[in-house]
Motif scaffolding. Sequence first.
Motif, PDB file in Angstrom:
ATOM      1  N   VAL A  17       0.829  -1.334   0.176  1.00  0.00           N
ATOM      2  CA  VAL A  17      -0.142   0.252  -0.179  1.00  0.00           C
ATOM      3  C   VAL A  17       1.300   1.064   0.514  1.00  0.00           C
ATOM      4  CG1 VAL A  17      -2.286   1.446   1.279  1.00  0.00           C
ATOM      5  CG2 VAL A  17      -1.376  -1.073   0.825  1.00  0.00           C
ATOM      6  N   GLY A  18       2.183   1.409   0.939  1.00  0.00           N
ATOM      7  CA  GLY A  18       2.598   2.161   0.794  1.00  0.00           C
ATOM      8  C   GLY A  18       2.389   2.715   2.574  1.00  0.00           C
ATOM      9  N   GLN A  19       3.663   3.962   2.810  1.00  0.00           N
ATOM     10  CA  GLN A  19       3.411   4.272   4.380  1.00  0.00           C
ATOM     11  C   GLN A  19       4.240   5.873   4.430  1.00  0.00           C
ATOM     12  OE1 GLN A  19       6.057   2.294   6.025  1.00  0.00           O
ATOM     13  NE2 GLN A  19       7.714   1.666   4.277  1.00  0.00           N
ATOM     14  N   PHE A  20       3.346   6.129   5.522  1.00  0.00           N
ATOM     15  CA  PHE A  20       3.721   7.214   5.743  1.00  0.00           C
ATOM     16  C   PHE A  20       5.891   8.082   5.992  1.00  0.00           C
ATOM     17  CE2 PHE A  20      -0.204   8.245   6.645  1.00  0.00           C
ATOM     18  CZ  PHE A  20      -0.632   9.258   6.241  1.00  0.00           C
ATOM     19  N   ALA A  22       8.383  16.733  10.508  1.00  0.00           N
ATOM     20  CA  ALA A  22       8.195  18.104  10.443  1.00  0.00           C
ATOM     21  C   ALA A  22       7.042  18.376   9.819  1.00  0.00           C
ATOM     22  CB  ALA A  22       9.418  17.987   9.317  1.00  0.00           C
ATOM     23  N   GLU A  23       6.598  17.453   9.559  1.00  0.00           N
ATOM     24  CA  GLU A  23       4.964  18.244   8.235  1.00  0.00           C
ATOM     25  C   GLU A  23       4.222  17.468   8.874  1.00  0.00           C
ATOM     26  OE1 GLU A  23       5.751  18.423   4.501  1.00  0.00           O
ATOM     27  OE2 GLU A  23       7.496  17.769   4.069  1.00  0.00           O
ATOM     28  N   GLY A  24       3.963  16.242   9.318  1.00  0.00           N
ATOM     29  CA  GLY A  24       2.810  15.651  10.508  1.00  0.00           C
ATOM     30  C   GLY A  24       2.425  14.551   8.995  1.00  0.00           C
ATOM     31  N   TYR A  25       1.115  14.444   9.570  1.00  0.00           N
ATOM     32  CA  TYR A  25       0.260  12.946   8.590  1.00  0.00           C
ATOM     33  C   TYR A  25      -0.996  14.221   7.553  1.00  0.00           C
ATOM     34  CZ  TYR A  25       1.547   9.362  12.142  1.00  0.00           C
ATOM     35  OH  TYR A  25       2.865   8.683  12.575  1.00  0.00           O
ATOM     36  N   VAL A  26      -0.288  14.199   6.809  1.00  0.00           N
ATOM     37  CA  VAL A  26      -0.630  14.739   5.440  1.00  0.00           C
ATOM     38  C   VAL A  26       0.011  14.368   4.046  1.00  0.00           C
ATOM     39  CG1 VAL A  26      -0.411  17.462   6.809  1.00  0.00           C
ATOM     40  CG2 VAL A  26       1.192  16.409   4.994  1.00  0.00           C
ATOM     41  N   PRO A  27      -0.815  13.969   2.959  1.00  0.00           N
ATOM     42  CA  PRO A  27      -1.007  13.232   2.107  1.00  0.00           C
ATOM     43  C   PRO A  27       0.832  13.541   1.585  1.00  0.00           C
ATOM     44  CG  PRO A  27      -3.374  14.671   2.132  1.00  0.00           C
ATOM     45  CD  PRO A  27      -2.756  15.396   3.123  1.00  0.00           C
ATOM     46  N   GLU A  28       1.182  14.543   1.724  1.00  0.00           N
ATOM     47  CA  GLU A  28       2.534  15.109   1.019  1.00  0.00           C
ATOM     48  C   GLU A  28       3.633  14.196   1.092  1.00  0.00           C
ATOM     49  OE1 GLU A  28      -0.185  17.824  -0.277  1.00  0.00           O
ATOM     50  OE2 GLU A  28       0.482  17.477   2.007  1.00  0.00           O
ATOM     51  N   THR A  29       3.068  13.947   2.867  1.00  0.00           N
ATOM     52  CA  THR A  29       4.387  13.003   3.170  1.00  0.00           C
ATOM     53  C   THR A  29       3.980  11.649   3.346  1.00  0.00           C
ATOM     54  OG1 THR A  29       3.165  12.341   5.655  1.00  0.00           O
ATOM     55  CG2 THR A  29       4.691  14.335   5.508  1.00  0.00           C
ATOM     56  N   VAL A  87       3.997   7.515   1.477  1.00  0.00           N
ATOM     57  CA  VAL A  87       5.147   7.372  -0.168  1.00  0.00           C
ATOM     58  C   VAL A  87       4.360   6.466  -0.466  1.00  0.00           C
ATOM     59  CG1 VAL A  87       7.081   6.564  -0.849  1.00  0.00           C
ATOM     60  CG2 VAL A  87       6.682   8.409   0.977  1.00  0.00           C
ATOM     61  N   ASP A  88       4.069   6.472  -2.228  1.00  0.00           N
ATOM     62  CA  ASP A  88       2.376   5.406  -2.215  1.00  0.00           C
ATOM     63  C   ASP A  88       3.261   4.554  -3.077  1.00  0.00           C
ATOM     64  OD1 ASP A  88       0.912   7.008  -2.370  1.00  0.00           O
ATOM     65  OD2 ASP A  88       0.516   7.968  -4.520  1.00  0.00           O
TER      66      ASP A  88
END
Length: 312
Positions: free
Chosen positions: A85-88, A95-102, A104-105
């Motif tokens: 699936v992928g993971q953060f 640094a940025e929190g659990y946001v979509p940008e962090t 990794v697909d």
Amino acid sequence: MTALSADCGPVSGPQSAVPLLAADVVGRRREIELLLAGLDCGAHVVLEGPPGTGKTTLLRAVAEAGGSPFVFVEGNAELTPARLVGQFDPSRVLAEGYVPETFVDGPLIEALRTGGLLYVEEVNRIPEETLNVLITVMSEAELHVPRLGRVRAADGFRLVAAMNPFDAVGTARISSAIYDRVCRIVMGYQSQAEESDIVARRGPSVPAEWRDQVVDLVRRTREHADVRVGSSVRGAIDVVRLAVSLARIRGGSATDWRIGHDAAMAALSGRIGLHESSGRTTESVIDELYVAVFGTESPPEDSESGDPPGEA
């Protein structure tokens, strides 16, 4: 799924891609038609057959003809749900929190987002918890990822899995829940003429009659009473390649009996598996089959007489 013409322009339907694909994938017209039909109607597919029957080649050709993204996953015991699936990214999360940008697909999310073909090889080697993720995606066409949210499948997403039903080492039985959500296409070995064509395409140039004999040798490994698992056509390709290179080293011909014999031993001895009760070695089986196809080795021309040439 949109098929493409030879000049990469769109055509009216998947049937237009069949002749083009059949020319590239030897002896698989029926399987091409079934796979195209399955993908076109929105089904997920399992390709089932022994190694070397062209499962990956077939799917890659279909994906390229349709212009679909192709995402490959090697199935094994280490394929956890997180790897699929992928993971953060832990460092970015700090640094940025659990946001979509962090996030990794993984290959599954990549295929879902792009509407691609997710090809899972050796699906029967995957842990049950990872298979359950695939079952959810096939059923719901979406996946809920903690802290990321719901990821819906883009148009065109399909799952195609492959498995070798004869491999019992390190594999698990595929549950009925998987089979209930897929169409199953069984792929056996091609005919002798088709396998010879494959060797001609992928191997170096050799006399056609000798190449046909090499293919015959390899096909006999699948039928021998002491053999549990025979060689695929890859074995024939490697026999030809090795013989050509060995002939170059020895200054002989690839069709020489001894050169071909040594090449067959090297190329095939690791590819066949014997029944535990046979009591034989793979080398003895290959030697037996080689003699059956090529005959016994002829003695050197100057060994018939002990007298020097020209003397009585």
